[in-house]
Design an enzyme around this catalytic site. Structure first.
Site, mmCIF file in Angstrom:
data_model
loop_
_atom_site.group_PDB
_atom_site.id
_atom_site.type_symbol
_atom_site.label_atom_id
_atom_site.label_comp_id
_atom_site.label_asym_id
_atom_site.label_seq_id
_atom_site.Cartn_x
_atom_site.Cartn_y
_atom_site.Cartn_z
ATOM 1 N N SER A 206 0.566 -1.700 -0.042
ATOM 2 C CA SER A 206 -0.375 -0.185 -0.100
ATOM 3 C C SER A 206 0.878 1.300 -0.217
ATOM 4 O O SER A 206 1.860 1.521 1.107
ATOM 5 C CB SER A 206 -1.145 -0.398 1.344
ATOM 6 O OG SER A 206 -1.541 0.736 1.564
ATOM 7 N N HIS B 191 -0.668 -1.090 -4.410
ATOM 8 C CA HIS B 191 -2.400 -0.709 -4.411
ATOM 9 C C HIS B 191 -1.907 0.821 -3.229
ATOM 10 O O HIS B 191 -1.411 1.200 -3.357
ATOM 11 C CB HIS B 191 -2.261 -1.560 -3.009
ATOM 12 C CG HIS B 191 -3.349 -1.202 -2.825
ATOM 13 N ND1 HIS B 191 -4.660 -2.090 -2.927
ATOM 14 C CD2 HIS B 191 -4.402 -0.174 -1.359
ATOM 15 C CE1 HIS B 191 -6.311 -1.432 -2.712
ATOM 16 N NE2 HIS B 191 -5.657 -0.953 -1.228
ATOM 17 N N ASP C 117 -4.803 3.782 -2.489
ATOM 18 C CA ASP C 117 -5.974 5.007 -1.626
ATOM 19 C C ASP C 117 -6.151 5.519 -2.299
ATOM 20 O O ASP C 117 -5.058 6.610 -2.311
ATOM 21 C CB ASP C 117 -5.987 4.639 -0.745
ATOM 22 C CG ASP C 117 -6.009 3.044 0.147
ATOM 23 O OD1 ASP C 117 -6.723 2.199 0.061
ATOM 24 O OD2 ASP C 117 -4.619 2.577 0.729
ATOM 25 N N MET D 230 -8.735 7.995 -1.240
ATOM 26 C CA MET D 230 -10.075 8.649 -0.695
ATOM 27 C C MET D 230 -11.094 10.066 -1.060
ATOM 28 O O MET D 230 -10.192 10.908 -1.110
ATOM 29 C CB MET D 230 -10.057 8.401 0.863
ATOM 30 C CG MET D 230 -8.772 7.189 1.480
ATOM 31 S SD MET D 230 -8.852 6.710 2.970
ATOM 32 C CE MET D 230 -8.142 6.204 3.342
ATOM 33 N N HIS E 216 -7.863 1.770 -5.609
ATOM 34 C CA HIS E 216 -9.321 1.684 -4.493
ATOM 35 C C HIS E 216 -9.597 2.922 -3.839
ATOM 36 O O HIS E 216 -9.301 3.684 -3.971
ATOM 37 C CB HIS E 216 -8.977 0.753 -3.139
ATOM 38 C CG HIS E 216 -10.096 0.615 -2.162
ATOM 39 N ND1 HIS E 216 -9.674 0.674 -0.768
ATOM 40 C CD2 HIS E 216 -10.948 0.973 -2.622
ATOM 41 C CE1 HIS E 216 -10.695 0.732 -0.102
ATOM 42 N NE2 HIS E 216 -11.472 0.952 -1.195
ATOM 43 N N MET F 123 -12.017 4.684 -2.498
ATOM 44 C CA MET F 123 -13.164 5.289 -1.288
ATOM 45 C C MET F 123 -13.585 6.152 -1.385
ATOM 46 O O MET F 123 -13.660 7.781 -0.575
ATOM 47 C CB MET F 123 -12.798 5.219 -0.173
ATOM 48 C CG MET F 123 -11.980 3.592 0.549
ATOM 49 S SD MET F 123 -10.599 3.083 1.428
ATOM 50 C CE MET F 123 -9.047 3.519 0.406
ATOM 51 N N MET G 81 -12.663 -5.571 2.663
ATOM 52 C CA MET G 81 -11.405 -4.440 4.011
ATOM 53 C C MET G 81 -11.826 -5.631 5.653
ATOM 54 O O MET G 81 -12.821 -5.781 6.020
ATOM 55 C CB MET G 81 -12.075 -3.482 3.327
ATOM 56 C CG MET G 81 -12.310 -2.423 2.727
ATOM 57 S SD MET G 81 -10.625 -1.964 2.272
ATOM 58 C CE MET G 81 -10.471 -1.113 3.633
ATOM 59 N N PHE H 83 -9.403 5.259 8.963
ATOM 60 C CA PHE H 83 -8.460 5.517 10.114
ATOM 61 C C PHE H 83 -7.362 4.457 10.261
ATOM 62 O O PHE H 83 -7.249 3.413 9.108
ATOM 63 C CB PHE H 83 -9.433 4.669 11.645
ATOM 64 C CG PHE H 83 -10.524 5.619 11.973
ATOM 65 C CD1 PHE H 83 -10.576 6.589 12.853
ATOM 66 C CD2 PHE H 83 -12.006 5.546 12.401
ATOM 67 C CE1 PHE H 83 -10.905 7.280 13.400
ATOM 68 C CE2 PHE H 83 -12.171 6.028 12.493
ATOM 69 C CZ PHE H 83 -11.994 7.313 13.352
ATOM 70 N N GLY H 84 -6.556 4.655 10.999
ATOM 71 C CA GLY H 84 -5.102 3.803 10.948
ATOM 72 C C GLY H 84 -4.925 3.385 12.013
ATOM 73 O O GLY H 84 -5.821 3.300 12.864
ATOM 74 N N ASP I 242 -8.017 -6.100 3.055
ATOM 75 C CA ASP I 242 -7.037 -4.486 2.459
ATOM 76 C C ASP I 242 -6.975 -4.160 4.434
ATOM 77 O O ASP I 242 -8.024 -4.154 4.560
ATOM 78 C CB ASP I 242 -7.453 -4.155 2.059
ATOM 79 C CG ASP I 242 -6.688 -2.345 2.237
ATOM 80 O OD1 ASP I 242 -5.458 -2.861 3.293
ATOM 81 O OD2 ASP I 242 -6.985 -1.757 1.275
ATOM 82 N N GLY I 243 -6.058 -4.337 5.522
ATOM 83 C CA GLY I 243 -5.956 -3.874 6.624
ATOM 84 C C GLY I 243 -5.250 -5.056 7.903
ATOM 85 O O GLY I 243 -6.249 -5.933 7.740
ATOM 86 N N GLY I 244 -4.293 -4.407 8.380
ATOM 87 C CA GLY I 244 -3.544 -4.821 9.047
ATOM 88 C C GLY I 244 -3.191 -6.839 8.807
ATOM 89 O O GLY I 244 -2.942 -7.366 9.425
ATOM 90 N N SER J 274 1.793 -0.511 6.395
ATOM 91 C CA SER J 274 2.862 -0.872 7.276
ATOM 92 C C SER J 274 4.233 -1.727 7.727
ATOM 93 O O SER J 274 4.974 -1.872 8.018
ATOM 94 C CB SER J 274 2.801 -0.454 8.864
ATOM 95 O OG SER J 274 1.632 -1.196 9.601
#
Length: 246
Positions: free
Chosen positions: A10, A35, A37, A39, A87, A89, A162, A168-169, A196-198, A219
């Site tokens: 990402s 990827h 993002d 938004m 992506h 949003m 998702m 939110f980060g 996507d996420g974590g 991250s």
């Protein structure tokens, strides 16, 4: 054959001052996709994590401010031939198709929550613009809502599940979202399923076992001492978990 693993760092977690170099570094280290993002900063949840990136700072109401918009995609495209997995949003994805296509986006993934009335027209426009259509769903959205889009006359070619709430980060991976991935993989054995996420070394086993083959990681890749090792681990785990499809 099996669905192929696609590892997509990402770029929101990259060094924005060196975006072209970061993109090259990720591809050189073995990433399949990049990827992106995108938004809509008219929404407070998105702006919460993005305000430090906006120059000058704007509230998003007077102008349609974005994190990574078409101008950034266009600039990055000059420096890479990589697949740009975009992506969106945004509340009105139809408004962005033409601009993203001209900028050089490879994939255009929109949210089912904002396209219930015009998704078929939207998918057709994405495909006719030369991009690969995908649909995303938030944690609170039932997986059944994307089935018609996968089975439509002009179907989407990827579903993004998702695994955190967008906007939110620093959120933790939601393991209960793997029920959606399992349902999709059972119903559509050859579909590209993205999460996507974590995602990272501690959560990839659950995602891969459920059937996800496209892995977005921010991250956990960019913050790692050896990002290439993380990319390799993510790919190997997906390869090991994917069933053979006759």
């Amino acid at each position: 054959m099996a669905v192929s693993p696609k590892i997509a760092p990402s770029m929101l977690s990259s060094d924005f001052a060196n975006l072209a170099a970061e993109a090259k570094r990720m591809i050189d280290l073995g990433a399949n996709w990049l990827h992106m993002d995108i938004m809509d900063c008219t929404k407070p949840l998105a702006c919460f994590i993005l305000t430090p990136l906006l120059f000058p700072l704007q509230d998003g109401h007077f102008v349609p401010n974005l994190t990574i918009g078409a101008p950034v995609i266009k600039s990055l495209r000059k420096h890479t031939n990589a697949y740009l997995d975009c992506h969106l949003m945004v509340t009105n994805p139809m408004d962005y198709v033409e601009g993203m296509a001209k900028a050089g986006a490879s994939g255009f993934t929109f949210h089912v929550e904002v396209a219930k009335e015009n998704w078929q027209e939207l998918v057709e426009k994405i495909k006719s613009s030369g991009m690969r259509p995908g649909v995303a769903l938030k944690p609170g959205t039932p997986v059944e809502e994307v089935y018609p889009l996968v089975e439509g006359k002009t179907p989407v070619e990827m579903v993004l599940v998702m695994t955190v709430e967008p906007g939110f980060g620093g959120q933790k991976f939601m393991p209960n979202m793997m029920d959606k991935v399992r349902a999709l993989r059972h119903k559509y054995p050859t579909l590209d399923i993205e999460v996507d996420g974590g995602l990272g070394p501690s959560t990839i086993d659950a995602a891969a076992a459920a059937g996800a083959n496209c892995i977005v990681a921010g991250s956990s890749v960019f913050g790692a001492p050896e990002p290439g090792d993380v990319i390799s681990l993510l790919r190997a785990t997906v390869e090991k978990a994917q069933p053979i499809i006759n």
